[in-house]
Design a protein around this motif. Sequence first.
Motif, PDB file in Angstrom:
ATOM      1  N   MET A   1      67.948  78.953  24.668  1.00  0.00           N
ATOM      2  CA  MET A   1      67.120  79.468  25.736  1.00  0.00           C
ATOM      3  C   MET A   1      67.961  79.471  27.012  1.00  0.00           C
ATOM      4  SD  MET A   1      63.508  78.012  27.183  1.00  0.00           S
ATOM      5  CE  MET A   1      62.502  78.652  25.877  1.00  0.00           C
ATOM      6  N   ASP A   2      67.927  80.574  27.706  1.00  0.00           N
ATOM      7  CA  ASP A   2      68.735  80.643  28.921  1.00  0.00           C
ATOM      8  C   ASP A   2      68.030  79.916  30.063  1.00  0.00           C
ATOM      9  OD1 ASP A   2      67.353  82.813  30.760  1.00  0.00           O
ATOM     10  OD2 ASP A   2      67.294  83.588  28.709  1.00  0.00           O
ATOM     11  N   PRO A   3      68.744  79.475  31.084  1.00  0.00           N
ATOM     12  CA  PRO A   3      68.160  78.680  32.165  1.00  0.00           C
ATOM     13  C   PRO A   3      67.105  79.417  32.983  1.00  0.00           C
ATOM     14  CG  PRO A   3      70.563  78.590  32.262  1.00  0.00           C
ATOM     15  CD  PRO A   3      70.193  79.549  31.194  1.00  0.00           C
ATOM     16  N   VAL A   4      67.229  80.722  33.139  1.00  0.00           N
ATOM     17  CA  VAL A   4      66.256  81.480  33.930  1.00  0.00           C
ATOM     18  C   VAL A   4      64.905  81.509  33.221  1.00  0.00           C
ATOM     19  CG1 VAL A   4      65.734  83.729  34.908  1.00  0.00           C
ATOM     20  CG2 VAL A   4      68.069  82.870  34.987  1.00  0.00           C
ATOM     21  N   ALA A   5      64.902  81.727  31.931  1.00  0.00           N
ATOM     22  CA  ALA A   5      63.653  81.732  31.174  1.00  0.00           C
ATOM     23  C   ALA A   5      63.026  80.340  31.168  1.00  0.00           C
ATOM     24  CB  ALA A   5      63.897  82.212  29.754  1.00  0.00           C
ATOM     25  N   PHE A   6      63.846  79.321  31.019  1.00  0.00           N
ATOM     26  CA  PHE A   6      63.333  77.948  31.048  1.00  0.00           C
ATOM     27  C   PHE A   6      62.702  77.626  32.397  1.00  0.00           C
ATOM     28  CE2 PHE A   6      63.967  73.394  31.882  1.00  0.00           C
ATOM     29  CZ  PHE A   6      63.177  72.880  30.863  1.00  0.00           C
ATOM     30  N   LEU A   7      63.353  78.044  33.485  1.00  0.00           N
ATOM     31  CA  LEU A   7      62.810  77.812  34.821  1.00  0.00           C
ATOM     32  C   LEU A   7      61.508  78.570  35.025  1.00  0.00           C
ATOM     33  CD1 LEU A   7      63.273  76.467  37.562  1.00  0.00           C
ATOM     34  CD2 LEU A   7      64.502  78.519  38.251  1.00  0.00           C
ATOM     35  N   ALA A   8      61.417  79.792  34.541  1.00  0.00           N
ATOM     36  CA  ALA A   8      60.197  80.591  34.670  1.00  0.00           C
ATOM     37  C   ALA A   8      59.047  79.969  33.891  1.00  0.00           C
ATOM     38  CB  ALA A   8      60.457  82.016  34.195  1.00  0.00           C
ATOM     39  N   ILE A   9      59.325  79.513  32.675  1.00  0.00           N
ATOM     40  CA  ILE A   9      58.283  78.884  31.864  1.00  0.00           C
ATOM     41  C   ILE A   9      57.830  77.572  32.481  1.00  0.00           C
ATOM     42  CG2 ILE A   9      57.840  77.790  29.631  1.00  0.00           C
ATOM     43  CD1 ILE A   9      59.652  79.957  28.399  1.00  0.00           C
ATOM     44  N   THR A  10      58.767  76.797  32.979  1.00  0.00           N
ATOM     45  CA  THR A  10      58.425  75.522  33.611  1.00  0.00           C
ATOM     46  C   THR A  10      57.595  75.746  34.863  1.00  0.00           C
ATOM     47  OG1 THR A  10      60.492  74.592  32.784  1.00  0.00           O
ATOM     48  CG2 THR A  10      59.384  73.392  34.535  1.00  0.00           C
ATOM     49  N   THR A  11      57.970  76.712  35.681  1.00  0.00           N
ATOM     50  CA  THR A  11      57.222  77.004  36.900  1.00  0.00           C
ATOM     51  C   THR A  11      55.816  77.496  36.581  1.00  0.00           C
ATOM     52  OG1 THR A  11      59.285  77.574  38.008  1.00  0.00           O
ATOM     53  CG2 THR A  11      57.254  78.311  39.042  1.00  0.00           C
ATOM     54  N   ALA A  12      55.686  78.380  35.615  1.00  0.00           N
ATOM     55  CA  ALA A  12      54.369  78.894  35.233  1.00  0.00           C
ATOM     56  C   ALA A  12      53.486  77.779  34.689  1.00  0.00           C
ATOM     57  CB  ALA A  12      54.524  80.003  34.205  1.00  0.00           C
ATOM     58  N   THR A  13      54.055  76.884  33.901  1.00  0.00           N
ATOM     59  CA  THR A  13      53.292  75.765  33.360  1.00  0.00           C
ATOM     60  C   THR A  13      52.842  74.819  34.472  1.00  0.00           C
ATOM     61  OG1 THR A  13      54.568  75.915  31.330  1.00  0.00           O
ATOM     62  CG2 THR A  13      53.345  73.881  31.696  1.00  0.00           C
ATOM     63  N   LEU A  14      53.725  74.553  35.413  1.00  0.00           N
ATOM     64  CA  LEU A  14      53.389  73.673  36.522  1.00  0.00           C
ATOM     65  C   LEU A  14      52.288  74.272  37.396  1.00  0.00           C
ATOM     66  CD1 LEU A  14      54.089  71.034  37.971  1.00  0.00           C
ATOM     67  CD2 LEU A  14      55.710  72.331  39.344  1.00  0.00           C
ATOM     68  N   VAL A  15      52.381  75.559  37.692  1.00  0.00           N
ATOM     69  CA  VAL A  15      51.354  76.223  38.496  1.00  0.00           C
ATOM     70  C   VAL A  15      50.012  76.215  37.767  1.00  0.00           C
ATOM     71  CG1 VAL A  15      50.645  78.462  39.416  1.00  0.00           C
ATOM     72  CG2 VAL A  15      52.944  77.618  39.843  1.00  0.00           C
ATOM     73  N   ALA A  16      50.026  76.471  36.464  1.00  0.00           N
ATOM     74  CA  ALA A  16      48.794  76.450  35.679  1.00  0.00           C
ATOM     75  C   ALA A  16      48.176  75.052  35.657  1.00  0.00           C
ATOM     76  CB  ALA A  16      49.064  76.929  34.262  1.00  0.00           C
ATOM     77  N   PHE A  17      49.007  74.028  35.531  1.00  0.00           N
ATOM     78  CA  PHE A  17      48.507  72.654  35.513  1.00  0.00           C
ATOM     79  C   PHE A  17      47.886  72.269  36.849  1.00  0.00           C
ATOM     80  CE2 PHE A  17      49.288  68.101  36.288  1.00  0.00           C
ATOM     81  CZ  PHE A  17      48.472  67.576  35.301  1.00  0.00           C
ATOM     82  N   VAL A  18      48.557  72.605  37.955  1.00  0.00           N
ATOM     83  CA  VAL A  18      48.029  72.272  39.285  1.00  0.00           C
ATOM     84  C   VAL A  18      46.731  73.029  39.552  1.00  0.00           C
ATOM     85  CG1 VAL A  18      48.497  72.493  41.758  1.00  0.00           C
ATOM     86  CG2 VAL A  18      50.256  71.610  40.237  1.00  0.00           C
TER      87      VAL A  18
END
Length: 83
Positions: A1-18
């Motif tokens: 998995m490339d770092p940009v996709a990982f960062l996008a998935i992590t950010t989306a998950t964090l926003v959804a959780f908050v």
Amino acid sequence: MDPVAFLAITTATLVAFVTFRYAVACWIHPFGTCRKCHGKRHLPNRIGRGTHECRRCQGTGLRLRWGRYAYNFARRLCTDGTR
């Protein structure tokens, strides 16, 4: 998995959780303390020694949260549109 996709998935998950956590907080505790009187219900008069009720919260010390206000608006809009 490339770092940009990982960062996008992590950010989306964090926003959804908050967002989910804030929605649950608005559902359980729809009222927060008034920002003007800090929940004390009364404000000191500018002249003299007396106090008066807070105009923002009408002397209750509580204000409706923004998320609950938006939820109530959306629910009212939906019920009025389906009548």
